[in-house]
Design an enzyme around this catalytic site. Structure first.
Site, PDB file in Angstrom:
ATOM      1  N   GLY A  23      78.870  97.410  64.861  1.00 44.68           N
ATOM      2  CA  GLY A  23      79.100  96.498  63.737  1.00 44.68           C
ATOM      3  C   GLY A  23      78.078  95.381  63.769  1.00 44.68           C
ATOM      4  N   ALA A  26      73.899  93.992  61.705  1.00 43.77           N
ATOM      5  CA  ALA A  26      73.239  95.218  61.253  1.00 43.77           C
ATOM      6  C   ALA A  26      74.236  96.217  60.698  1.00 43.77           C
ATOM      7  CB  ALA A  26      72.450  95.837  62.402  1.00 43.77           C
ATOM      8  N   LYS A  89      67.865  76.569  53.970  1.00 43.45           N
ATOM      9  CA  LYS A  89      66.641  76.628  54.767  1.00 43.45           C
ATOM     10  C   LYS A  89      65.439  76.679  53.834  1.00 43.45           C
ATOM     11  CE  LYS A  89      64.021  79.422  58.055  1.00 43.45           C
ATOM     12  NZ  LYS A  89      63.952  80.672  58.861  1.00 43.45           N
ATOM     13  N   PRO A 107      56.481  76.391  55.007  1.00 43.28           N
ATOM     14  CA  PRO A 107      57.429  76.320  53.890  1.00 43.28           C
ATOM     15  C   PRO A 107      57.615  77.641  53.164  1.00 43.28           C
ATOM     16  CG  PRO A 107      55.284  75.628  53.127  1.00 43.28           C
ATOM     17  CD  PRO A 107      55.118  76.034  54.586  1.00 43.28           C
ATOM     18  N   ILE A 357      66.975  89.690  60.738  1.00 43.56           N
ATOM     19  CA  ILE A 357      67.835  90.108  59.628  1.00 43.56           C
ATOM     20  C   ILE A 357      67.003  90.722  58.507  1.00 43.56           C
ATOM     21  CG2 ILE A 357      69.398  89.237  57.833  1.00 43.56           C
ATOM     22  CD1 ILE A 357      70.541  87.329  59.942  1.00 43.56           C
TER      23      ILE A 357
END
Length: 530
Positions: A23, A26, A89, A107, A357
């Site tokens: 789990g 991912a 973010k 940035p 991710i």
């Protein structure tokens, strides 16, 4: 193994079942997106995930592409941030990476404006050489907002490039996985809370036929997705796909993570601070700050690393040190037979630029684009492995630049990094920029031109010359244009609000309101045409 063995000819036909082993981020990202995309197809999706097995859980920062994933599964940024104690973010602040006492910002936004087909950084270099130095960061709205702890939702159609920026989120990875699990199960995904006791491989085809579990269930499937973390139970274990180690290029092989309470404002960016034997991350969440020290075990002991991190916490520790050992690198194949690996089971890129991710997300998207039938044509696996391999290598090279470009003298790890023999693709990219500021964009680049520019400027990597097209404008022309650009950015910043105030408003609003655009038409900001 090459992955060229086809499935049995008699097995042709649509997939009937997909089994996800593991789990975490991912596994549940794969389950939700697959369930969403295949919702009208008779494909059974099963996640085998044991609540008794912990997750690495260091990936709490993302890049803007994560918001595409949110849209794909039909959720909003507000939903995710509310469920995961999330924050905004706008990029990453790098502290002491060039040398101690210096910092720069990477940035999610553009620098300046193009004119007459010439990129802004060529005009910026011309001004610097002429003695009119101004930091590149002065011409980026995302950086200006981050420096002031401000945020506003970017407009969908900015009137000019100065107003273009993007954003990502920080979130609690455990809460994110739980959020996704609830969605996936509601959409029909079956969850089996158990561990894997055996992986059954067909001796004739080399395909995985099924897995046995600690709860006594034997789970058969057509397609298996390995999300079992560093163990890589299916791809690395049962199928024996080797691991390609990149520690010779990227020196860090361990990390210690420890959350703490926050002191000071809720910053809308990640911070990475270079230390003697590695670097420290700081990720602000609503309820805590995520901290970690990524380090080279050849240059500092585990105990010293823990002590260093504890001594640098800004608030009270909220947990015990979580020790993580890793080898930066990747499997030599990501898709073998009827098994595809995602996340740590596929490879590991240290979290310096929050790419873990992203690699999960693009891996799922590529799998959906190449989704096989039960025959598993080898060409599909070959293309998946080719493009995913390139993606890993491009990220590796971008991370490597951070280490190679340092000028921290007298520290063994950093001195060694400057002597690293670069892969030719990265060496070529650097040569072209140093020659005339030329930016190369390769296939499957995760980081585009502004990201590379932020690194070059931050580390003081300069070009020997600029694009001759920049000489169309005089220094007074450029002075005037630069002043107008700075004015336009200041007008945009004046429309923003404090990051924490935005989060409070976002939690109560049904949607993210579009920011009003500041004044300043494109033709007024562009260089005067002659």
């Amino acid at each position: 193994m090459t992955g060229r063995t086809p499935g049995p000819a008699s097995a042709r036909g649509p997939l009937r079942s997909i089994v996800i082993v593991g789990g975490g981020t991912a596994g549940w990202m794969a389950a939700t997106l697959l369930a969403r995309r295949l919702e009208r197809q008779p494909v059974k999706i099963t996640v085998i995930d044991s609540s008794a097995i912990g997750t690495v859980g260091v990936g709490e920062a993302t890049v803007p592409g994560i918001r595409d994933f949110f849209r794909e599964i039909g959720v909003t940024e507000q939903e995710v941030m509310a469920a995961t104690q999330g924050t905004v973010k706008l990029g990453i602040e790098f502290v002491d990476w060039k040398r101690e006492g210096e910092r720069f910002f990477h940035p999610f936004g553009l620098y300046g404006m193009r004119s007459r087909g010439v990129a802004f950084h060529h005009y910026w270099r011309k001004m610097n050489v002429a003695g009119h130095a101004s930091p590149l960061a002065d011409f980026c709205l995302a950086t200006a907002l981050a420096e002031r702890n401000l945020f506003m939702p970017p407009t969908d159609r900015p009137v000019h490039d100065l107003l273009f920026f993007d954003w990502a989120v920080h979130f609690d990875a455990g809460l994110f996985a739980r959020f996704l699990a609830q969605k996936a199960i509601a959409w029909g995904v079956e969850h089996i809370d158990a561990t894997i006791t055996d992986v059954r491989v067909d001796g004739r085809t080399g395909f995985i036929s099924g897995v046995d579990t600690s709860c006594g269930k034997a789970i058969d499937g057509d397609l298996f997705i390995d999300c079992s973390g560093f163990r890589s139970l299916l791809l690395g274990g049962a199928l024996g796909v080797p691991y390609e180690d990149w520690t010779n290029l990227l020196p860090c092989d361990r990390a210690v993570a420890m959350p703490c309470t926050r002191s000071g404002p809720l910053t809308p960016y990640t911070r990475s601070t270079a230390l003697e034997a590695g670097w420290q991350w700081r990720i602000p969440l609503q309820h805590r700050v995520g901290n970690g020290y990524v380090y080279s075990s050849r240059h500092i002991s585990d105990d010293e690393a823990v002590a260093t991190l504890k001594g640098r916490l800004e608030g009270e520790a909220l947990g015990e040190p979580n020790m993580i050992r890793f080898r930066t690198g990747r499997r030599t194949a990501f898709w073998q037979g009827n098994c595809v690996a995602l996340g740590l089971a596929a490879g590991f890129m240290e979290p310096l630029e929050s790419t873990s991710i992203t690699l999960i997300q693009t891996g799922i998207e590529k799998l959906l684009a190449l989704l096989p039938d039960r025959g598993f044509d080898p060409a599909l696996a070959e293309e998946y492995n080719r493009t995913t391999g390139l993606e890993y290598e491009r990220i590796r090279d971008f991370l490597l630049l951070h280490y190679f470009a340092n000028v921290r003298r007298g520290e063994p790890m950093w001195d060694r990094c400057r002597d690293t023999a670069l892969p030719e693709v990265l060496a070529h990219k650097l040569r072209l920029f140093k020659a005339r500021g030329h930016l190369v964009r390769y296939e499957w680049e995760s980081f585009q031109d502004p990201s590379w520019l932020s690194m070059y400027a931050g580390f003081g990597i300069d070009a020997a010359a600029h694009d001759p097209g920049a000489d169309h404008f005089s220094i007074p022309d450029l002075e005037s244009a630069f002043a107008r650009m700075k004015e336009s950015i200041a007008q945009a910043v004046a429309l923003a609000q404090p990051h924490d105030a935005f989060l409070g408003l976002a939690a109560r609003s049904p949607g993210l309101a579009q920011a009003a655009e500041p004044g300043g038409a494109p033709d007024r900001l562009m260089m005067p045409a002659r």
